[in-house]
Design a protein around this motif. Sequence first.
Motif, PDB file in Angstrom:
ATOM      1  N   GLU A 179       0.893  -1.152  -0.018  1.00 16.22           N
ATOM      2  CA  GLU A 179       0.072   0.041   0.115  1.00 16.22           C
ATOM      3  C   GLU A 179       0.816   1.155   0.029  1.00 16.22           C
ATOM      4  OE1 GLU A 179      -2.982   0.209  -0.377  1.00 16.22           O
ATOM      5  OE2 GLU A 179      -3.594  -1.824  -0.460  1.00 16.22           O
ATOM      6  N   THR A 180       1.611   1.388   0.937  1.00 20.26           N
ATOM      7  CA  THR A 180       2.791   2.601   0.930  1.00 20.26           C
ATOM      8  C   THR A 180       4.075   2.540   0.350  1.00 20.26           C
ATOM      9  OG1 THR A 180       3.649   1.863   2.913  1.00 20.26           O
ATOM     10  CG2 THR A 180       1.547   2.744   3.218  1.00 20.26           C
ATOM     11  N   ALA A 181       4.545   1.384  -0.156  1.00 17.84           N
ATOM     12  CA  ALA A 181       6.016   1.205  -0.586  1.00 17.84           C
ATOM     13  C   ALA A 181       7.222   1.535   0.502  1.00 17.84           C
ATOM     14  CB  ALA A 181       6.243   2.047  -1.870  1.00 17.84           C
ATOM     15  N   GLN A 182       6.569   1.569   1.678  1.00 19.22           N
ATOM     16  CA  GLN A 182       7.575   1.488   2.827  1.00 19.22           C
ATOM     17  C   GLN A 182       8.411   0.283   2.799  1.00 19.22           C
ATOM     18  OE1 GLN A 182       5.863   2.246   6.786  1.00 19.22           O
ATOM     19  NE2 GLN A 182       7.819   2.343   7.879  1.00 19.22           N
ATOM     20  N   GLU A 183       9.750   0.400   3.114  1.00 17.70           N
ATOM     21  CA  GLU A 183      10.467  -0.792   3.094  1.00 17.70           C
ATOM     22  C   GLU A 183      10.325  -1.286   4.589  1.00 17.70           C
ATOM     23  OE1 GLU A 183      15.314  -1.237   3.486  1.00 17.70           O
ATOM     24  OE2 GLU A 183      14.863  -0.562   1.693  1.00 17.70           O
ATOM     25  N   ARG A 184      10.013  -2.720   4.498  1.00 19.17           N
ATOM     26  CA  ARG A 184       9.767  -3.496   5.459  1.00 19.17           C
ATOM     27  C   ARG A 184      10.719  -4.444   6.151  1.00 19.17           C
ATOM     28  NH1 ARG A 184       3.620  -5.514   4.663  1.00 19.17           N
ATOM     29  NH2 ARG A 184       4.166  -7.081   6.240  1.00 19.17           N
ATOM     30  N   GLU A 185      11.557  -4.960   5.283  1.00 18.87           N
ATOM     31  CA  GLU A 185      12.794  -5.695   5.211  1.00 18.87           C
ATOM     32  C   GLU A 185      13.834  -5.269   4.510  1.00 18.87           C
ATOM     33  OE1 GLU A 185      11.556 -10.067   5.617  1.00 18.87           O
ATOM     34  OE2 GLU A 185       9.679  -9.349   5.989  1.00 18.87           O
ATOM     35  N   LEU A 186      15.040  -5.596   4.868  1.00 15.22           N
ATOM     36  CA  LEU A 186      16.109  -5.357   3.986  1.00 15.22           C
ATOM     37  C   LEU A 186      17.297  -6.559   4.190  1.00 15.22           C
ATOM     38  CD1 LEU A 186      18.136  -3.572   2.102  1.00 15.22           C
ATOM     39  CD2 LEU A 186      19.064  -2.916   4.255  1.00 15.22           C
ATOM     40  N   HIS A 187      17.154  -7.659   3.011  1.00 25.54           N
ATOM     41  CA  HIS A 187      17.924  -8.634   3.109  1.00 25.54           C
ATOM     42  C   HIS A 187      19.529  -8.593   2.385  1.00 25.54           C
ATOM     43  CE1 HIS A 187      14.619 -10.759   4.637  1.00 25.54           C
ATOM     44  NE2 HIS A 187      14.019 -10.346   3.767  1.00 25.54           N
ATOM     45  N   LYS A 188      20.601  -8.759   2.913  1.00 29.61           N
ATOM     46  CA  LYS A 188      21.854  -8.641   2.487  1.00 29.61           C
ATOM     47  C   LYS A 188      22.542 -10.147   2.623  1.00 29.61           C
ATOM     48  CE  LYS A 188      22.779  -4.099   4.278  1.00 29.61           C
ATOM     49  NZ  LYS A 188      23.590  -3.139   5.021  1.00 29.61           N
ATOM     50  N   GLY A 189      23.431 -10.464   1.422  1.00 34.27           N
ATOM     51  CA  GLY A 189      24.028 -11.619   1.423  1.00 34.27           C
ATOM     52  C   GLY A 189      24.640 -11.871  -0.068  1.00 34.27           C
ATOM     53  N   HIS A 190      23.780 -11.308  -1.305  1.00 41.22           N
ATOM     54  CA  HIS A 190      24.376 -11.552  -2.375  1.00 41.22           C
ATOM     55  C   HIS A 190      25.799 -10.833  -2.775  1.00 41.22           C
ATOM     56  CE1 HIS A 190      21.568 -14.130  -4.299  1.00 41.22           C
ATOM     57  NE2 HIS A 190      20.603 -13.221  -4.064  1.00 41.22           N
TER      58      HIS A 190
END
Length: 326
Positions: free
Chosen positions: A275-286
Motif C-alpha cells: 500500500e505505501t511502498a515503505q521498506e519493511r525488510e532489507l536482506h543482505k547476502g548476495h
Amino acid sequence: MTSTPVQKSVPLTCSGHTRPVVHLEFSELQDDGTYSLLSSCKDGNPMLRDWLGDWVGTFLGHKGAVWCGKLSGGDASVAVTGSADFSAKVWDTFTGDCLHTFPHNHIVRTVAINAPGTRVVTAGHEKKLRLFDLQRPDAVADEFIMRGASADKPVAHEGVIKSSVWHRAGAENVVVSAGEDKVMRWWDVRTLQCAHEMSFSEPISSMERSAGSAGELLTVTSGKDVYFIDAATRAVRKKHTLAVPVSSASLHPTLADRFVAGSSADGWVRIFDYETAQERELHKGHHGPAHAVSYSPDGELAASGSEDGTIRLWQTWPSKKYGLWT
C-alpha cells in the motif's frame, strides 16, 4: 531520523550455477503443499529444484546463456527455455529429456507457456513474437503482428522483447509482451493481433504474472517504478516509485500486502509494503546485483537470483519452522 530496516532471516543459499542467475520461475502449488523452482542462468544450464531448494536436475542441451524459463500449470510437467544460442527448448521435467528444439535467427530472451503445456510463445532480439503448437511441433510457427507494421517488417515490438507471460485465470487466449521499446502489448492468440497496449517512460525490465488473493495481476518493473496491473481490466491498481532502479519484483501471492524487489544497483533484496511502498525488510547476502526475485506459490519464501551465481531463499517474516529452517 529513519531507522535502518533489520534483516529478518538467514537465507538458504542454493549453489550449482557458475554464472549470473537471470530468471526464476516457481511452479503452481501442488496438492501436497510442495512446488518446484526453475532457474535460468548465463551458464546455459537451467536447473530444477524442489520446494526446499534442493537440486532435482539440470536440463542439458543449450550452448549459450539461458535468459528465461517457464513451467506449465498443474504438475509443471513441461518447461520451456529461451537461450542466446538462438533456440528455445521444451523439456519433460520428470525425465529431463528435451522434447523439442525450436531454432531462431537471434537470441531468445523470453518464453511463455500456456497452462496445459500445449503451446509456447517465444521472443527476443528478432523483435518478433512467435507461437508454437507443441502438438504440431514441426509446423511453421505463427507470428503476432503489430498493427501498422509493414509487410517486410512484421515485428511485434520496435525493441528487444524481454518479457512475456501467458494469462491463465479466465483469459487463456491472451499473451502479454514487454520490451525495451517501453511498451506492453496484450495479444489475442486466436487472431494474432494486438488487443491493447500500454506505454511507459522507461524500458521494461521485468514482468511477472501472479494469481492469488488479489486476483490475477501483472507485476511490471520499469526504471525505478513498480506497477501492479489488473490482468482482466488492464487497469493500474498500484504504482510505486522506489529509491533504486528495479530489476525484478514479485507480489506476495496469498497476503498481497507486500512485494519483494531486486535491484541492478546493489545485491540487496528488499521487501516493501504494497500500500505505501515503505521498506519493511532489507536482506543482505548476495555479492552482486539481484537480477531476479519471485515469491513461492505458498508465500512462505522469496527467492532471489544474482550476478554472483547463487540463488538465495528468504523466509517470509514472521516465519515458521519448516524444511531446513527447523
